[in-house]
Design a protein around this motif. Structure first.
Motif, short mmCIF file in Angstrom:
data_model
loop_
_atom_site.label_atom_id
_atom_site.label_comp_id
_atom_site.label_asym_id
_atom_site.label_seq_id
_atom_site.Cartn_x
_atom_site.Cartn_y
_atom_site.Cartn_z
N ALA A 4 62.72 -6.63 0.77
CA ALA A 4 62.91 -8.03 1.20
C ALA A 4 62.14 -8.32 2.48
CB ALA A 4 64.39 -8.34 1.40
N TRP A 5 62.24 -7.42 3.46
CA TRP A 5 61.53 -7.61 4.72
C TRP A 5 60.02 -7.54 4.49
CZ3 TRP A 5 65.04 -9.45 7.77
CH2 TRP A 5 66.35 -8.96 7.74
N GLY A 6 59.62 -6.60 3.65
CA GLY A 6 58.19 -6.44 3.36
C GLY A 6 57.60 -7.67 2.70
N ARG A 7 58.34 -8.29 1.79
CA ARG A 7 57.84 -9.50 1.12
C ARG A 7 57.66 -10.64 2.10
NH1 ARG A 7 61.37 -7.87 -3.07
NH2 ARG A 7 63.00 -9.28 -2.29
N ARG A 8 58.64 -10.79 3.01
CA ARG A 8 58.54 -11.86 4.01
C ARG A 8 57.32 -11.66 4.90
NH1 ARG A 8 64.88 -11.93 6.00
NH2 ARG A 8 65.80 -12.39 3.98
N LEU A 9 57.08 -10.43 5.30
CA LEU A 9 55.93 -10.14 6.13
C LEU A 9 54.63 -10.41 5.38
CD1 LEU A 9 54.63 -9.05 8.70
CD2 LEU A 9 54.98 -6.73 7.81
N ALA A 10 54.58 -10.00 4.11
CA ALA A 10 53.37 -10.18 3.31
C ALA A 10 53.06 -11.67 3.12
CB ALA A 10 53.53 -9.51 1.94
N ILE A 11 54.09 -12.49 2.93
CA ILE A 11 53.88 -13.93 2.77
C ILE A 11 53.29 -14.52 4.05
CG2 ILE A 11 55.07 -16.15 2.54
CD1 ILE A 11 57.05 -14.71 0.64
N GLY A 12 53.82 -14.10 5.19
CA GLY A 12 53.31 -14.59 6.47
C GLY A 12 51.86 -14.20 6.70
N VAL A 13 51.52 -12.95 6.39
CA VAL A 13 50.15 -12.48 6.58
C VAL A 13 49.19 -13.23 5.66
CG1 VAL A 13 48.61 -10.49 6.29
CG2 VAL A 13 50.84 -10.19 7.38
N ALA A 14 49.60 -13.44 4.40
CA ALA A 14 48.75 -14.15 3.44
C ALA A 14 48.53 -15.60 3.88
CB ALA A 14 49.37 -14.11 2.05
N LEU A 15 49.60 -16.25 4.35
CA LEU A 15 49.48 -17.63 4.81
C LEU A 15 48.56 -17.70 6.02
CD1 LEU A 15 50.24 -20.61 4.69
CD2 LEU A 15 52.29 -20.08 6.02
N GLY A 85 61.76 -5.69 15.66
CA GLY A 85 62.01 -7.02 15.13
C GLY A 85 60.84 -7.97 15.28
N LEU A 86 59.93 -7.67 16.21
CA LEU A 86 58.77 -8.53 16.41
C LEU A 86 57.86 -8.58 15.18
CD1 LEU A 86 57.72 -7.58 20.07
CD2 LEU A 86 58.92 -9.64 19.32
N VAL A 87 57.97 -7.56 14.32
CA VAL A 87 57.13 -7.54 13.12
C VAL A 87 57.43 -8.74 12.22
CG1 VAL A 87 58.62 -6.22 11.55
CG2 VAL A 87 56.14 -5.97 11.41
N MET A 88 58.63 -9.31 12.38
CA MET A 88 59.03 -10.45 11.55
C MET A 88 58.75 -11.79 12.24
SD MET A 88 59.87 -8.73 9.02
CE MET A 88 60.31 -10.10 7.96
N SER A 89 57.87 -11.79 13.24
CA SER A 89 57.52 -13.04 13.93
C SER A 89 56.85 -14.05 13.00
CB SER A 89 56.60 -12.75 15.12
OG SER A 89 57.26 -11.98 16.11
N VAL A 90 56.29 -13.56 11.88
CA VAL A 90 55.62 -14.47 10.95
C VAL A 90 56.56 -14.91 9.83
CG1 VAL A 90 53.23 -13.84 11.36
CG2 VAL A 90 54.60 -12.43 9.84
N THR A 91 57.81 -15.21 10.21
CA THR A 91 58.77 -15.80 9.26
C THR A 91 59.15 -17.17 9.80
OG1 THR A 91 60.56 -14.65 10.44
CG2 THR A 91 59.68 -13.59 8.46
N PRO A 92 59.69 -18.06 8.95
CA PRO A 92 60.03 -19.41 9.41
C PRO A 92 60.96 -19.40 10.63
CG PRO A 92 60.11 -19.31 7.03
CD PRO A 92 59.90 -17.89 7.50
N GLY A 93 60.50 -20.04 11.72
CA GLY A 93 61.30 -20.09 12.93
C GLY A 93 61.57 -18.74 13.54
N LYS A 94 60.85 -17.70 13.11
CA LYS A 94 61.06 -16.31 13.55
C LYS A 94 62.46 -15.81 13.21
CE LYS A 94 57.78 -16.35 17.43
NZ LYS A 94 57.58 -16.05 18.86
N LEU A 95 63.15 -16.50 12.30
CA LEU A 95 64.50 -16.10 11.96
C LEU A 95 64.53 -14.80 11.17
CD1 LEU A 95 66.19 -19.53 11.19
CD2 LEU A 95 66.44 -18.09 13.21
#
Length: 316
Positions: A4-15, A85-95
């Motif tokens: 789940a975390w990996g998918r969110r990161l991948a979406i952010g990187v692709a965007l 946790g900073l790795v997830m900075s590329v999620t909506p609102g950094k949530l």
């Protein structure tokens, strides 16, 4: 990293890749390359150092919140959790940084209903800190009052909504009527109580002050990037542009603010007289030094301590 975390990161990187490709086309490849060729790269190292200062100050705030919530996490482990946790900075609102709450649960058994509100409180005080920087910038340069007013109304409205028992009761009542969310109502109630605790005025002021110092460090980094490209923005105006662009990306709930932050930054720099390729180059470099540097730091922490995600990492 769980899927789940990996998918969110991948979406952010692709965007991010799509956004920057579009910006490069907009600026023109050759013109953008020429703009980057004149950049004074030693200033980029200083911008990275200032971004890291931002992360350190936000870690101090994270520790303060954990202490106030009576969540005991050894400082070295808490530091690794925060920076991971900073790795997830590329999620909506950094949530996506709720990953930190998950890691605290893995290592200490503390329910996420106690620590997830901390991540929300971090984001709220980030918004308030950025509004504060907008206010200071507006007072100095004597402009930007409309942007300040709109941002302040939204940020303060969010604080009132999170701290209001009436709003909470309404939201929980709606959740009870929806079949999918009904089973989560008890957890939501506990999370809301934690959120109200974190919205107390004194704690809110302290956390916002730390946030303002943290984000001002990145404003200074943005100023250095601009000067490295020959864009003579005063510190106050640069701080206003950076704070407002960051707010736009956050309020649009885009992954890492991608698109919203970049578009606003380029538009405001161009409106101030910067050439299009230089405005795009400044935005590229600034986002690499802030957003993508954070993602890199988080990824390095996770790769360097594979046991962090499993709960087998040393707690000292």
């Amino acid at each position: 990293m769980p899927n789940a975390w990996g998918r969110r990161l991948a979406i952010g990187v692709a965007l991010g890749a799509l956004v920057y490709l579009a910006m490069a086309v907009y600026a023109g490849w050759n013109d953008l390359r020429a703009a980057l060729a004149v950049f004074r790269w030693p200033l980029f190292a200083a911008a990275l150092a200032l971004a890291f200062t931002n992360y350190l100050l936000r870690f101090v705030r994270w520790q303060m919140y954990l202490h106030r919530c009576a969540v005991e996490v050894p400082a070295p482990l808490s530091c690794r959790i925060f920076f991971a946790g900073l790795v997830m900075s590329v999620t909506p609102g950094k949530l996506g940084e709720v990953l930190k709450a998950y890691l605290v649960k893995v290592h200490t058994g503390t329910p996420m209903t106690r620590t997830a509100p901390v991540v929300v409180a971090e984001r709220v005080t980030d918004l308030l800190a950025l509004v504060l920087l907008l206010f200071v910038g507006s007072c100095i340069v004597r402009s930007g009052w409309l942007q300040l007013a709109g941002s302040a109304v939204i940020a303060l409205g969010l604080v009132v909504a999170l701290a209001s028992p009436r709003v909470a009761r309404t939201a929980l009542g709606l959740a009870e009527r929806v079949r999918i969310t009904r089973k989560y109502v008890t957890r939501l109630e506990h999370a809301y109580e934690g959120m109200r605790f974190l919205m107390r005025p004194r704690l809110l002021v302290e956390a916002t002050a730390l946030g303002a110092l943290a984000w001002f460090a990145e404003c200074l980094g943005f100023t250095l990037v601009l000067h490295g490209l020959g864009i003579p923005e005063p510190v106050a105006r640069a701080a206003f542009i950076y704070a407002f662009s960051t707010l736009v990306g956050a309020l649009l709930l885009l992954p890492g603010g991608l698109g919203g932050t970049e578009g606003t930054m380029v538009a405001m720099l161009a409106a101030d007289g910067a050439l299009k390729p230089h405005a795009v180059a400044a935005t590229f470099l600034t986002r690499i030094a802030t957003l993508w540097f954070a993602v890199l730091v988080g990824a390095l922490v996770l790769l360097g301590d594979r046991r962090l995600m499993t709960g087998s990492a040393r707690r000292g």
